[in-house]
Scaffold this motif. Structure first.
Motif, PDB file in Angstrom:
ATOM      1  N   ALA A  83      29.516  35.841  46.843  1.00 11.13           N
ATOM      2  CA  ALA A  83      29.305  36.636  45.623  1.00 11.13           C
ATOM      3  C   ALA A  83      28.276  37.743  45.859  1.00 11.13           C
ATOM      4  CB  ALA A  83      28.855  35.727  44.489  1.00 11.13           C
ATOM      5  N   LEU A  84      27.267  37.478  46.682  1.00  9.69           N
ATOM      6  CA  LEU A  84      26.210  38.457  46.907  1.00  9.69           C
ATOM      7  C   LEU A  84      26.491  39.405  48.077  1.00  9.69           C
ATOM      8  CD1 LEU A  84      23.036  36.203  46.422  1.00  9.69           C
ATOM      9  CD2 LEU A  84      24.038  37.806  44.788  1.00  9.69           C
ATOM     10  N   ALA A  85      27.275  38.943  49.061  1.00 12.90           N
ATOM     11  CA  ALA A  85      27.429  39.732  50.287  1.00 12.90           C
ATOM     12  C   ALA A  85      28.736  40.503  50.360  1.00 12.90           C
ATOM     13  CB  ALA A  85      27.323  38.799  51.507  1.00 12.90           C
ATOM     14  N   ARG A  86      29.774  40.099  49.627  1.00 12.89           N
ATOM     15  CA  ARG A  86      31.076  40.742  49.783  1.00 12.89           C
ATOM     16  C   ARG A  86      31.135  42.041  48.966  1.00 12.89           C
ATOM     17  NH1 ARG A  86      35.635  39.244  52.047  1.00 12.89           N
ATOM     18  NH2 ARG A  86      34.719  37.218  52.546  1.00 12.89           N
ATOM     19  N   PRO A  87      31.608  43.140  49.539  1.00 15.39           N
ATOM     20  CA  PRO A  87      31.699  44.406  48.786  1.00 15.39           C
ATOM     21  C   PRO A  87      32.818  44.354  47.752  1.00 15.39           C
ATOM     22  CG  PRO A  87      32.671  44.637  50.975  1.00 15.39           C
ATOM     23  CD  PRO A  87      32.047  43.275  50.949  1.00 15.39           C
ATOM     24  N   GLY A  88      32.706  45.243  46.750  1.00 15.51           N
ATOM     25  CA  GLY A  88      33.724  45.303  45.702  1.00 15.51           C
ATOM     26  C   GLY A  88      33.145  45.826  44.403  1.00 15.51           C
ATOM     27  N   LEU A  97      19.989  42.814  44.949  1.00 18.39           N
ATOM     28  CA  LEU A  97      20.981  41.768  44.695  1.00 18.39           C
ATOM     29  C   LEU A  97      22.079  42.293  43.791  1.00 18.39           C
ATOM     30  CD1 LEU A  97      18.656  38.686  44.058  1.00 18.39           C
ATOM     31  CD2 LEU A  97      19.829  39.333  46.175  1.00 18.39           C
ATOM     32  N   ARG A  98      23.327  42.023  44.169  1.00 19.31           N
ATOM     33  CA  ARG A  98      24.452  42.412  43.338  1.00 19.31           C
ATOM     34  C   ARG A  98      25.584  41.404  43.523  1.00 19.31           C
ATOM     35  NH1 ARG A  98      27.383  47.535  46.328  1.00 19.31           N
ATOM     36  NH2 ARG A  98      27.889  46.452  48.280  1.00 19.31           N
ATOM     37  N   VAL A  99      26.310  41.167  42.412  1.00 15.93           N
ATOM     38  CA  VAL A  99      27.444  40.240  42.423  1.00 15.93           C
ATOM     39  C   VAL A  99      28.703  41.049  42.182  1.00 15.93           C
ATOM     40  CG1 VAL A  99      28.512  38.264  41.290  1.00 15.93           C
ATOM     41  CG2 VAL A  99      26.028  38.342  41.576  1.00 15.93           C
ATOM     42  N   THR A 100      29.713  40.839  43.049  1.00 19.02           N
ATOM     43  CA  THR A 100      30.962  41.591  42.942  1.00 19.02           C
ATOM     44  C   THR A 100      32.103  40.675  42.486  1.00 19.02           C
ATOM     45  OG1 THR A 100      31.548  41.170  45.256  1.00 19.02           O
ATOM     46  CG2 THR A 100      30.208  43.124  44.794  1.00 19.02           C
ATOM     47  N   GLU A 101      33.119  41.294  41.878  1.00 19.49           N
ATOM     48  CA  GLU A 101      34.292  40.531  41.432  1.00 19.49           C
ATOM     49  C   GLU A 101      35.005  39.906  42.622  1.00 19.49           C
ATOM     50  OE1 GLU A 101      36.900  42.918  39.150  1.00 19.49           O
ATOM     51  OE2 GLU A 101      35.447  43.329  37.545  1.00 19.49           O
ATOM     52  N   GLU A 102      35.190  40.695  43.687  1.00 20.84           N
ATOM     53  CA  GLU A 102      35.882  40.190  44.869  1.00 20.84           C
ATOM     54  C   GLU A 102      35.091  39.054  45.523  1.00 20.84           C
ATOM     55  OE1 GLU A 102      35.364  43.234  44.057  1.00 20.84           O
ATOM     56  OE2 GLU A 102      37.314  44.217  43.960  1.00 20.84           O
ATOM     57  N   GLY A 103      33.771  39.186  45.532  1.00 18.47           N
ATOM     58  CA  GLY A 103      32.944  38.135  46.100  1.00 18.47           C
ATOM     59  C   GLY A 103      33.043  36.839  45.311  1.00 18.47           C
ATOM     60  N   LEU A 104      33.059  36.949  43.972  1.00 20.79           N
ATOM     61  CA  LEU A 104      33.192  35.757  43.138  1.00 20.79           C
ATOM     62  C   LEU A 104      34.548  35.093  43.346  1.00 20.79           C
ATOM     63  CD1 LEU A 104      31.584  36.539  39.658  1.00 20.79           C
ATOM     64  CD2 LEU A 104      30.898  34.815  41.330  1.00 20.79           C
ATOM     65  N   ALA A 105      35.607  35.937  43.439  1.00 17.17           N
ATOM     66  CA  ALA A 105      36.956  35.373  43.599  1.00 17.17           C
ATOM     67  C   ALA A 105      37.099  34.647  44.930  1.00 17.17           C
ATOM     68  CB  ALA A 105      37.996  36.492  43.482  1.00 17.17           C
ATOM     69  N   VAL A 106      36.709  35.313  46.015  1.00 14.64           N
ATOM     70  CA  VAL A 106      36.842  34.689  47.339  1.00 14.64           C
ATOM     71  C   VAL A 106      35.876  33.507  47.472  1.00 14.64           C
ATOM     72  CG1 VAL A 106      36.596  35.048  49.814  1.00 14.64           C
ATOM     73  CG2 VAL A 106      37.660  36.809  48.395  1.00 14.64           C
TER      74      VAL A 106
END
Length: 266
Positions: A83-88, A97-106
């Motif tokens: 959630a924190l490391a994957r771009p999107g 710190l940032r949370v991405t949709e793609e990171g949450l899904a994967v």
């Protein structure tokens, strides 16, 4: 760890099934879900597997809950990292710190996959006797004696590891300086106990290997004292489990939920 290495349940519907069939199902489902990268499909399979294990293994609810702890911890770690490391597309951000949709899904898919494989492993470990597993692998899977006895030795050492750990901790506590008034618990003490456990395990494995070799481990042909056969109930278990997995995957594909490795590129 202690819950996972407890003595297997002697009599339950899952304990009466062939160990090789159960191990093959665990391996097959694990390989299938490796290719699934949407969070819903493995989550549905996890809930179905949890219900099946709770109903068929006759394991106390507390044991089942405690055995989940290492898998839940690993699943949370995987979810947070992705959630924190994957771009999107950014859902939330605070400083670096940032949370991405793609990171949450994967991350959710990987976490659900971890829980699914975990509950299947829990059901297998808590309902499978080591000797029956060794005999079945030698008789049904046609594995050699060296491989099956090595699996049995590893299985037994894993079951005895909590007792060895407790003995090492108690011994180090007795040798600790009594002026401190409490048992040592720092990282240095834990690192020393882990190293001692490693040394004890290696020495025990060496003694076990020498004992097996002295008793003719590699001699063929071998006889089986208590044969473990594949029955109609085992085939029914395999057919039922594979049918349920296929239905869930088909339903996910029909609803447009199922995603494969291509989701990693999103």
């Amino acid at each position: 760890m202690r819950a996972l290495t407890a003595a297997p349940v002697a009599d339950s519907p899952l304990a009466r099934r062939n160990p090789t069939v159960k191990l093959a199902l665990l391996t097959a489902i694990s390989l299938v879900v490796v290719l699934v990268l949407d969070p819903v499909t493995p989550a549905v399979l996890y809930l179905l597997a949890l219900t099946a294990v709770a109903a068929s293994a006759r394991v106390p609810a507390r044991t089942l809950l405690v055995a989940h702890v290492p898998f839940v911890a690993f699943a949370l770690g995987v979810l947070v990292v992705n959630a924190l490391a994957r771009p999107g597309t950014v859902l939330w951000q605070a400083g670096l710190l940032r949370v991405t949709e793609e990171g949450l899904a994967v991350g959710g898919a990987l976490a659900a996959r971890t829980l699914l494989i975990g509950v299947l492993a829990i059901g297998f470990l808590l309902t499978t006797d080591g000797v029956a597993l060794m005999t079945s692998l030698h008789q049904n899977a046609r594995l050699g004696a060296r491989v099956t006895y090595a699996i049995l030795a590893g299985y037994r050492m894993l079951q005895e590891m909590p007792r060895e750990w407790a003995t090492i901790r108690h011994a180090r506590t007795v040798r600790a300086d009594p002026r401190h008034g409490r048992p040592p618990r720092g990282p240095r003490h834990l690192a020393g106990a882990v190293f001692t456990l490693l040394v004890v395990s290696v020495r025990k494995g060496e003694r076990m290997a020498q004992a097996l070799e002295s008793r003719g481990l590699g001699l063929e042909p071998r006889t089986t004292w208590r044969p473990v056969r594949v029955t109609r109930g085992d085939w029914a278990l395999a057919a039922g489990v594979l049918a349920v997995v296929a239905c869930v995957l088909a339903a996910g594909a029909a609803l447009g939920i199922l995603e494969g490795p291509s989701a990693l590129g999103g």
